[in-house]
Design a protein around this motif. Structure first.
Motif, PDB file in Angstrom:
ATOM      1  N   LYS A  77      15.364  33.907-113.880  1.00  0.00           N
ATOM      2  CA  LYS A  77      16.420  34.520-114.688  1.00  0.00           C
ATOM      3  C   LYS A  77      15.852  35.612-115.585  1.00  0.00           C
ATOM      4  CE  LYS A  77      20.738  34.701-116.091  1.00  0.00           C
ATOM      5  NZ  LYS A  77      21.849  35.028-115.189  1.00  0.00           N
ATOM      6  N   LEU A  78      14.719  35.360-116.206  1.00  0.00           N
ATOM      7  CA  LEU A  78      14.104  36.351-117.085  1.00  0.00           C
ATOM      8  C   LEU A  78      13.730  37.618-116.321  1.00  0.00           C
ATOM      9  CD1 LEU A  78      11.818  34.124-119.346  1.00  0.00           C
ATOM     10  CD2 LEU A  78      13.878  35.365-120.034  1.00  0.00           C
ATOM     11  N   PHE A  79      13.095  37.456-115.173  1.00  0.00           N
ATOM     12  CA  PHE A  79      12.689  38.630-114.396  1.00  0.00           C
ATOM     13  C   PHE A  79      13.901  39.361-113.831  1.00  0.00           C
ATOM     14  CE2 PHE A  79       8.524  36.886-114.804  1.00  0.00           C
ATOM     15  CZ  PHE A  79       7.636  37.925-114.567  1.00  0.00           C
ATOM     16  N   TYR A  80      14.926  38.615-113.455  1.00  0.00           N
ATOM     17  CA  TYR A  80      16.149  39.246-112.958  1.00  0.00           C
ATOM     18  C   TYR A  80      16.824  40.068-114.057  1.00  0.00           C
ATOM     19  CZ  TYR A  80      20.902  39.686-111.124  1.00  0.00           C
ATOM     20  OH  TYR A  80      22.116  40.166-110.716  1.00  0.00           O
ATOM     21  N   LEU A  81      16.883  39.509-115.270  1.00  0.00           N
ATOM     22  CA  LEU A  81      17.484  40.234-116.386  1.00  0.00           C
ATOM     23  C   LEU A  81      16.658  41.460-116.764  1.00  0.00           C
ATOM     24  CD1 LEU A  81      18.652  37.294-118.700  1.00  0.00           C
ATOM     25  CD2 LEU A  81      20.088  38.808-117.299  1.00  0.00           C
ATOM     26  N   LEU A  82      15.334  41.302-116.758  1.00  0.00           N
ATOM     27  CA  LEU A  82      14.472  42.444-117.056  1.00  0.00           C
ATOM     28  C   LEU A  82      14.670  43.557-116.044  1.00  0.00           C
ATOM     29  CD1 LEU A  82      11.151  40.622-118.064  1.00  0.00           C
ATOM     30  CD2 LEU A  82      12.654  41.955-119.568  1.00  0.00           C
ATOM     31  N   ASP A  83      14.839  43.184-114.782  1.00  0.00           N
ATOM     32  CA  ASP A  83      15.077  44.183-113.744  1.00  0.00           C
ATOM     33  C   ASP A  83      16.428  44.864-113.940  1.00  0.00           C
ATOM     34  OD1 ASP A  83      14.377  45.493-111.192  1.00  0.00           O
ATOM     35  OD2 ASP A  83      16.073  44.351-110.402  1.00  0.00           O
ATOM     36  N   SER A  84      17.412  44.111-114.439  1.00  0.00           N
ATOM     37  CA  SER A  84      18.734  44.690-114.692  1.00  0.00           C
ATOM     38  C   SER A  84      18.689  45.674-115.855  1.00  0.00           C
ATOM     39  CB  SER A  84      19.741  43.573-115.007  1.00  0.00           C
ATOM     40  OG  SER A  84      19.837  42.659-113.933  1.00  0.00           O
ATOM     41  N   TRP A  85      17.878  45.352-116.861  1.00  0.00           N
ATOM     42  CA  TRP A  85      17.780  46.232-118.024  1.00  0.00           C
ATOM     43  C   TRP A  85      16.900  47.446-117.743  1.00  0.00           C
ATOM     44  CZ3 TRP A  85      16.486  41.369-121.374  1.00  0.00           C
ATOM     45  CH2 TRP A  85      17.669  40.668-121.613  1.00  0.00           C
ATOM     46  N   ARG A  86      15.801  47.196-117.036  1.00  0.00           N
ATOM     47  CA  ARG A  86      14.878  48.286-116.711  1.00  0.00           C
ATOM     48  C   ARG A  86      14.322  48.026-115.325  1.00  0.00           C
ATOM     49  NH1 ARG A  86       9.536  50.238-120.163  1.00  0.00           N
ATOM     50  NH2 ARG A  86       9.014  52.034-118.849  1.00  0.00           N
ATOM     51  N   GLU A  87      14.748  48.807-114.380  1.00  0.00           N
ATOM     52  CA  GLU A  87      14.422  48.555-112.973  1.00  0.00           C
ATOM     53  C   GLU A  87      12.915  48.474-112.754  1.00  0.00           C
ATOM     54  OE1 GLU A  87      15.482  50.369-108.534  1.00  0.00           O
ATOM     55  OE2 GLU A  87      16.181  51.362-110.360  1.00  0.00           O
ATOM     56  N   CYS A  88      12.507  47.455-112.018  1.00  0.00           N
ATOM     57  CA  CYS A  88      11.088  47.265-111.729  1.00  0.00           C
ATOM     58  C   CYS A  88      10.542  48.434-110.920  1.00  0.00           C
ATOM     59  CB  CYS A  88      10.876  45.955-110.957  1.00  0.00           C
ATOM     60  SG  CYS A  88      11.278  44.475-111.901  1.00  0.00           S
ATOM     61  N   ARG A  89       9.322  48.811-111.227  1.00  0.00           N
ATOM     62  CA  ARG A  89       8.697  49.948-110.546  1.00  0.00           C
ATOM     63  C   ARG A  89       7.695  49.452-109.514  1.00  0.00           C
ATOM     64  NH1 ARG A  89       6.208  53.378-115.275  1.00  0.00           N
ATOM     65  NH2 ARG A  89       5.268  54.390-113.454  1.00  0.00           N
ATOM     66  N   SER A  90       7.584  50.198-108.429  1.00  0.00           N
ATOM     67  CA  SER A  90       6.667  49.798-107.359  1.00  0.00           C
ATOM     68  C   SER A  90       5.206  49.964-107.768  1.00  0.00           C
ATOM     69  CB  SER A  90       6.950  50.628-106.098  1.00  0.00           C
ATOM     70  OG  SER A  90       6.790  52.013-106.370  1.00  0.00           O
ATOM     71  N   ASP A  91       4.938  50.834-108.765  1.00  0.00           N
ATOM     72  CA  ASP A  91       3.559  51.038-109.199  1.00  0.00           C
ATOM     73  C   ASP A  91       3.197  50.191-110.420  1.00  0.00           C
ATOM     74  OD1 ASP A  91       5.159  52.351-110.989  1.00  0.00           O
ATOM     75  OD2 ASP A  91       3.961  54.194-111.067  1.00  0.00           O
TER      76      ASP A  91
END
Length: 357
Positions: A253-267
Motif C-alpha cells: 500500500k505504501l509503495f502504491y501510494l508513493l507511486d500515485s503521488w510521484r511516479e516511480c522512475r526506471s533509473d
C-alpha cells in the motif's frame, strides 16, 4: 517492465537490500558481542535485535511478490513451456552459485581466518567435501535457499492449483506450528515457513492486489488498528504469520501510494536493484564473508581506534549493502558483456527446447 509495475520492482529492491543487511549483521556483530564493552557492545546488540525484529517484514513480502509475478505461469502456461524459464533456469543458477559460493567462501576463510572453525553441516558453503555439500544443498541448508524455495514452490503450486483454499489454509496452519516445532534444518525450516506467502501471491495475488488498492485507511481506522494490535500480540507469543501478512499489505500500500503521488522512475536506485535481485542475491554472500572476516581481523589486531570502531559499528550494514550492490551489479554487467550472461542464465545451447511463445 512496464511503468505501471515499477513500484512492484521497487519493493523487490527493498527486499534484497534487507536480505543483504541481514547477512551483513549475522556474519559480523555476533563475533563482537563477547569482545566489546560499553557503547560498542550496545550498538552490536542493537543491530542483532533489530535484525531479528525485521524478520516478519523481509522475506514474506519478497515471496508474495515472487508468487504474484508468476501467476500467469501457474494458471495458464503449460508445463512444457515452463521447463526452461521457471524450472531449469532457477536450478541452473542454484547449482552454479552453490558451487561458486562454496569454493569462494572456502578460499576466503583459508586466506583471512584459517583458525576459524565452522560447523560443516550448518551451511553448504562450509562443507568439507562433496558429499557434505550435496547433503546440505538437498536440505536447503544454503545461503541460496530462496532459489531452492522458488523451484520447489513453483512445482507445488502449479500442481495443486485446483485445491487453492484448503492448501493455503493448511500452509498457514503449518506456519504457526513450525514456530513451535521447527524442522532440524534451518534452510528447510525457512522454505516451509514462507511457502504460504508465495502461495498467497501465486494463487490470490490479483484479488489481494485489487483489495489493497481499493482499501482506504480513513474509512476503516478501527479495523486496521485492531488488526495491527492483534498481529503484534500474536508476534510477541511467537506467531508471526498475521503480522507478516499485514506487513505485505502495508508495504504494498505504501509503495502504491508513493507511486500515485510521484511516479516511480526506471533509473531509481530501488528499481535498478529490484531488476537485478538474482545477481545481488547470489554474489553478496561471498562479498560479505570477505568483508566481515577482514574487518574482524582488523578489530582483533587493534588496528582500529575506539571512535572509528563506533562509527564502523553504526554504519557497517549500510556500507556492506553499498559494496555488495555495486559488486553484484558490476558482475552482472561483466557476465552479460563477456559471456552472454551465463553466470545468471543457462547457455542457449543448454536450454531445453520449447515451443515458441
Amino acid at each position: 517492465m512496464k511503468d505501471k509495475q515499477l513500484w512492484i520492482n521497487h519493493i523487490k529492491g527493498l527486499c534484497i537490500c534487507l536480505v543483504v543487511i541481514y547477512h551483513s549483521v549475522i556474519t559480523f556483530y555476533p563475533h563482537l558481542v563477547q569482545q566489546q564493552t560499553g557503547l560498542a557492545e550496545v550498538i552490536a546488540k542493537s543491530w542483532i535485535y533489530l535484525n531479528l525484529y525485521l524478520a516478519p517484514f523481509r522475506m514474506p513480502v519478497f515471496f508474495f511478490i515472487s508468487g504474484f509475478l508468476i501467476t500467469r505461469y501457474i494458471e495458464t502456461v503449460k508445463w512444457r513451456d515452463c521447463i526452461d524459464k521457471r524450472i531449469w533456469n532457477i536450478f541452473y543458477v542454484l547449482l552454479l552459485w552453490g558451487v561458486l559460493q562454496w569454493l569462494g567462501i572456502s578460499l576466503i576463510n583459508q586466506w583471512l581466518a584459517p583458525e576459524l572453525v565452522h560447523n560443516p553441516a550448518s551451511n553448504a558453503v562450509y562443507s568439507e567435501n562433496l558429499l557434505q555439500f550435496a547433503t546440505s544443498m538437498a536440505k536447503a541448508s544454503t545461503s541460496l535457499w530462496y532459489l531452492y524455495a522458488l523451484l520447489l514452490y513453483f512445482v507445488i503450486f502449479k500442481s495443486l492449483r485446483r485445491y487453492k483454499v484448503p492448501v493455503i489454509m493448511l500452509l498457514l496452519a503449518v506456519n504457526v506450528v513450525i514456530s513451535f516445532m521447527p524442522l532440524p534444518w534451518w534452510g528447510m525450516n525457512s522454505v516451509v515457513r514462507n511457502m504460504c506467502y508465495y502461495g498467497l501471491g501465486a494463487w490470490f495475488g490479483p484479488q489481494l492486489m485489487s483489495a489493497m488498492k481499493a482499501f482506504d485507511l480513513r474509512q476503516h481506522p478501527l479495523m486496521f488498528a485492531a488488526t495491527a494490535l492483534l498481529s503484534a500480540a500474536l508476534y510477541l507469543v511467537n506467531i508471526p504469520v498475521m503480522i507478516s501478512v499485514l506487513s505485505i499489505f502495508v508495504i504494498m500500500k505504501l509503495f502504491y501510494l508513493l507511486d500515485s503521488w510521484r511516479e516511480c522512475r526506471s533509473d531509481a536506485f530501488l528499481n535498478i536493484v529490484g531488476s537485478n535481485t538474482i545477481a545481488i542475491y547470489t554474489t553478496h554472500r561471498i562479498a560479505i564473508e570477505a568483508l566481515s572476516l577482514f574487518m574482524l581481523g582488523q578489530i582483533s589486531a587493534g588496528r582500529i581506534s575506539g571512535n572509528l570502531l563506533l562509527a564502523i559499528l553504526l554504519v557497517y550494514p549500510f556500507a556492506s549493502l553499498a559494496i555488495c550492490t555495486l559488486l553484484g551489479l558490476g558482475f552482472r554487467k561483466l557476465s552479460r558483456t563477456l559471456c552472454g550472461d551465463m553466470f545468471f542464465s543457462p547457455p542457449a545451447k543448454m536450454v531445453v527446447a520449447t515451443d515458441t511463445r
